[in-house]
Design a protein around this motif. Sequence first.
Motif, short mmCIF file in Angstrom:
data_model
loop_
_atom_site.label_atom_id
_atom_site.label_comp_id
_atom_site.label_asym_id
_atom_site.label_seq_id
_atom_site.Cartn_x
_atom_site.Cartn_y
_atom_site.Cartn_z
N LEU A 100 75.38 70.62 12.51
CA LEU A 100 74.81 70.80 14.06
C LEU A 100 75.76 69.55 14.64
CD1 LEU A 100 71.43 71.57 15.64
CD2 LEU A 100 72.71 68.76 16.25
N GLY A 101 75.67 68.51 14.19
CA GLY A 101 76.39 67.27 14.32
C GLY A 101 76.89 66.62 13.53
N LEU A 102 78.24 65.60 13.61
CA LEU A 102 79.12 65.39 13.23
C LEU A 102 78.50 63.33 12.75
CD1 LEU A 102 81.92 66.09 15.28
CD2 LEU A 102 81.33 67.23 12.58
N ARG A 103 77.37 63.16 13.90
CA ARG A 103 76.61 61.81 12.83
C ARG A 103 75.41 62.47 12.59
NH1 ARG A 103 79.65 57.96 17.09
NH2 ARG A 103 78.94 59.80 18.40
N ALA A 104 74.82 61.44 12.48
CA ALA A 104 73.52 61.07 11.92
C ALA A 104 72.47 61.70 13.16
CB ALA A 104 72.55 60.77 11.05
N PRO A 178 82.23 68.16 6.41
CA PRO A 178 81.39 68.41 7.23
C PRO A 178 81.10 70.03 7.45
CG PRO A 178 83.36 67.18 8.52
CD PRO A 178 83.06 67.06 6.88
N ASP A 179 81.73 70.68 6.23
CA ASP A 179 82.01 72.32 6.24
C ASP A 179 81.19 72.52 5.12
OD1 ASP A 179 82.71 74.55 6.92
OD2 ASP A 179 84.09 74.59 5.49
N ILE A 180 81.35 71.66 4.19
CA ILE A 180 80.90 72.05 3.63
C ILE A 180 80.14 71.13 2.44
CG2 ILE A 180 82.58 74.73 2.44
CD1 ILE A 180 84.50 72.51 1.19
N ARG A 309 69.53 66.75 9.62
CA ARG A 309 69.37 64.78 10.04
C ARG A 309 69.57 64.43 8.83
NH1 ARG A 309 68.99 60.22 11.28
NH2 ARG A 309 69.48 59.52 13.30
N GLY A 310 68.86 64.72 7.96
CA GLY A 310 69.16 63.99 6.80
C GLY A 310 70.44 64.66 5.79
N THR A 311 70.62 65.97 6.05
CA THR A 311 72.39 66.08 4.59
C THR A 311 73.25 64.69 5.72
OG1 THR A 311 71.57 67.70 3.84
CG2 THR A 311 73.95 67.39 4.61
N GLU A 313 73.22 62.50 7.09
CA GLU A 313 73.50 60.77 6.33
C GLU A 313 73.60 60.88 6.18
OE1 GLU A 313 68.44 59.66 6.85
OE2 GLU A 313 68.58 59.64 8.75
N MET A 314 73.22 61.57 4.20
CA MET A 314 74.08 61.35 3.71
C MET A 314 76.23 61.68 3.66
SD MET A 314 73.88 62.88 -0.20
CE MET A 314 75.10 63.01 -1.67
N ILE A 315 76.11 62.17 4.33
CA ILE A 315 77.67 62.27 4.48
C ILE A 315 78.05 61.32 5.53
CG2 ILE A 315 79.30 63.55 6.02
CD1 ILE A 315 77.43 65.85 5.80
N ASP A 316 76.98 61.07 6.04
CA ASP A 316 78.11 58.88 6.97
C ASP A 316 77.93 58.45 5.77
OD1 ASP A 316 77.55 60.47 9.07
OD2 ASP A 316 75.84 59.66 10.13
N MET A 317 76.80 58.17 4.74
CA MET A 317 77.00 57.29 4.00
C MET A 317 77.82 57.11 2.73
SD MET A 317 73.09 57.63 2.82
CE MET A 317 73.06 56.15 0.90
N VAL A 318 78.67 58.39 2.89
CA VAL A 318 79.97 58.51 2.15
C VAL A 318 80.67 58.67 3.03
CG1 VAL A 318 81.60 60.30 1.17
CG2 VAL A 318 78.65 60.88 0.67
N TYR A 319 81.35 58.09 4.13
CA TYR A 319 81.92 58.05 4.80
C TYR A 319 82.32 56.25 4.54
CZ TYR A 319 83.67 62.74 6.92
OH TYR A 319 84.23 63.51 7.25
N ALA A 320 80.99 56.11 4.76
CA ALA A 320 80.90 54.53 4.51
C ALA A 320 81.26 53.95 3.66
CB ALA A 320 79.26 53.80 5.41
N ALA A 321 80.63 54.53 2.72
CA ALA A 321 80.99 54.11 0.95
C ALA A 321 83.20 54.24 0.82
CB ALA A 321 80.47 54.68 -0.02
#
Length: 324
Positions: A100-104, A178-180, A309-311, A313-321
């Motif tokens: 739905l979104g590209l960031r949390a 974002p896709d998978i 949204r929680g998923t 958030e984890m994607i955002d954490m991965v990009y940040a890491a």
Amino acid sequence: MVDHIRWGVLGASAFARGQMARAIHAAEGAELFALATSSPEKAEGFRAFAPRLRVHDSYEALLADPEVDAVYVPLPNHLHVDYALKSLDAGKPVLVEKPLGLRAEDFDPVIAKRNETGILAAEAYMIVHHPQMQRARELVRSGTIGDLVHADCAFAFNIAGVDDNIRNRAETGGGALPDIGVYAFGSVRFVTGEEPDSILDASIRFENDVDTFAQVSARFPSFHYSGMVSTRAFARQRLTFHGTKGLIELTCPFNANVHDLAELHLQTDSASRTIERWPTANHYVLQVEAFGRALRGEEAYPCPLEFSRGTQEMIDMVYAAARR
């Protein structure tokens, strides 16, 4: 809300034509009623299985149609939030393709609008509606495999050189994560009920500003996670939960009965293995039917926006890491 839900689809994407529109057409209590597209040729692909389909030449016209009860949004990723909000403003319950979104934080205005209007809005995260994922959750949470030690996931396919695929285009919110990544991370969160404490390691490869490969190691409160997603590798998908007393493996967790037969393998000793199969379950149809039950007030929708949204958030954490 009427018992018979008339659905409108915003956009004649290939995925909508091949999967979700057909699922709406097949779902109990649902009707594929309207489509918004400026292309008569694309509309014919939908009319092949829904000949009475009403076709609007703009998204706004469909949203203004008083006979449309609910909206499905399969547009490119960068348009999801905008048309989720427009659907809610039009008084239409809305099911929006993932992500739905590209960031949390992109989820927040949609959650706020849902709360303000009291109208159902959800991300189309179909795998949680499949019985194999629900069975895995039951087995893990009941302690059938003991204490969970490790979860691992692999999801890959190869779309190298397919320039017109939105997954390969940065301007449309493309990328493997974002896709998978939503499947790799969301499935583990759904089954275990846990959220990641930290990303221990993240290695990401990019092509033309789009991530095409990600190897991730994460720490959850009670177990370790490792996984890989790629849009530049031979097709593969597996999801495994490894406990102190057993092992669960899903052989086709994400494209059930398309990539392979949906099977759950349970092993709790060295001499035996139990295999459960779901050869006819269609998670897209089950998703539409669950949305309908929620609209009718029969049960809560099993995948609320807060979970999605929680998923992210984890994607955002991965990009940040990975940036660190």
